[in-house]
Design an enzyme around this catalytic site. Sequence first.
Site, PDB file in Angstrom:
ATOM      1  N   HIS A  65      58.223   1.854   0.016  1.00  0.00           N
ATOM      2  CA  HIS A  65      59.223   1.633  -1.035  1.00  0.00           C
ATOM      3  C   HIS A  65      60.032   0.390  -0.722  1.00  0.00           C
ATOM      4  CE1 HIS A  65      60.826   4.408   1.996  1.00  0.00           C
ATOM      5  NE2 HIS A  65      61.983   3.806   1.828  1.00  0.00           N
ATOM      6  N   LEU A  66      60.392  -0.305  -1.787  1.00  0.00           N
ATOM      7  CA  LEU A  66      61.231  -1.491  -1.678  1.00  0.00           C
ATOM      8  C   LEU A  66      62.623  -1.116  -2.167  1.00  0.00           C
ATOM      9  CD1 LEU A  66      61.117  -4.544  -1.020  1.00  0.00           C
ATOM     10  CD2 LEU A  66      60.682  -4.941  -3.457  1.00  0.00           C
TER      11      LEU A  66
HETATM   12  P1  AMP Z   1      64.076   4.680   4.009  1.00  0.00           P
HETATM   13  O1  AMP Z   1      65.142   5.194   4.950  1.00  0.00           O
HETATM   14  O2  AMP Z   1      63.909   3.200   3.996  1.00  0.00           O
HETATM   15  O3  AMP Z   1      62.766   5.409   4.216  1.00  0.00           O
HETATM   16  O4  AMP Z   1      64.591   5.031   2.550  1.00  0.00           O
HETATM   17  C1  AMP Z   1      64.448   6.272   1.963  1.00  0.00           C
HETATM   18  C2  AMP Z   1      65.469   6.336   0.861  1.00  0.00           C
HETATM   19  O5  AMP Z   1      65.123   7.417  -0.018  1.00  0.00           O
HETATM   20  C3  AMP Z   1      66.892   6.613   1.333  1.00  0.00           C
HETATM   21  O6  AMP Z   1      67.738   5.530   0.941  1.00  0.00           O
HETATM   22  C4  AMP Z   1      67.262   7.926   0.638  1.00  0.00           C
HETATM   23  O7  AMP Z   1      68.597   7.968   0.230  1.00  0.00           O
HETATM   24  C5  AMP Z   1      66.307   7.949  -0.531  1.00  0.00           C
HETATM   25  N1  AMP Z   1      65.978   9.250  -1.067  1.00  0.00           N
HETATM   26  C6  AMP Z   1      65.642  10.364  -0.368  1.00  0.00           C
HETATM   27  N2  AMP Z   1      65.369  11.376  -1.211  1.00  0.00           N
HETATM   28  C7  AMP Z   1      65.536  10.891  -2.476  1.00  0.00           C
HETATM   29  C8  AMP Z   1      65.415  11.455  -3.779  1.00  0.00           C
HETATM   30  N3  AMP Z   1      65.049  12.739  -3.974  1.00  0.00           N
HETATM   31  N4  AMP Z   1      65.673  10.671  -4.838  1.00  0.00           N
HETATM   32  C9  AMP Z   1      66.049   9.376  -4.659  1.00  0.00           C
HETATM   33  N5  AMP Z   1      66.175   8.794  -3.465  1.00  0.00           N
HETATM   34  C10 AMP Z   1      65.923   9.533  -2.381  1.00  0.00           C
END
Ligand code: AMP
Length: 113
Positions: free
Chosen positions: A99-100
């Site tokens: 994800h970006l």
């Molecule tokens: P990373 O730490 O780079 O893997 O980013 C994962 C991101 O996903 C974090 O910023 C979380 O806040 C976000 N996240 C986790 N669960 C959800 C969800 N159900 N909907 C939207 N964002 C989410």
Amino acid sequence: MADDCLFCRIVRKEIPAKLVAEDEHSIAFRDINPQAPLHVLVIPREHVPSLDQAGDAELLGRLSLMAAEIARTEGVAASGYRTVMNTNAAAGQTVFHVHLHLLGGRAMHWPPG
Ligand code: AMP
Ligand code: ZN
């Protein structure tokens, strides 16, 4: 598609998300724990765990172009924004579907934490 992947479940609309954009290849939705006034995640529909395991240049390129389009639509393109891809543990990756992050609406600092 991975059955137990959170973001695959968002792609399949099994888990609700605040969608910002979608097309046949990618979707974008608001981060549940925003770190800036604008914080959107742009992901491929296809399950790829991380940048370290990615090999499709078009898949990756589309994420950047969708983020740039959202930045324009959301009104942060002129002021500036940041796109970030965290990869593996030391970078803080917590969801293993590539994800970006698109962050905007405030001043960004450098170096990042
Ligand atoms: P990373 O730490 O780079 O893997 O980013 C994962 C991101 O996903 C974090 O910023 C979380 O806040 C976000 N996240 C986790 N669960 C959800 C969800 N159900 N909907 C939207 N964002 C989410
Ligand atoms: Zn996935």
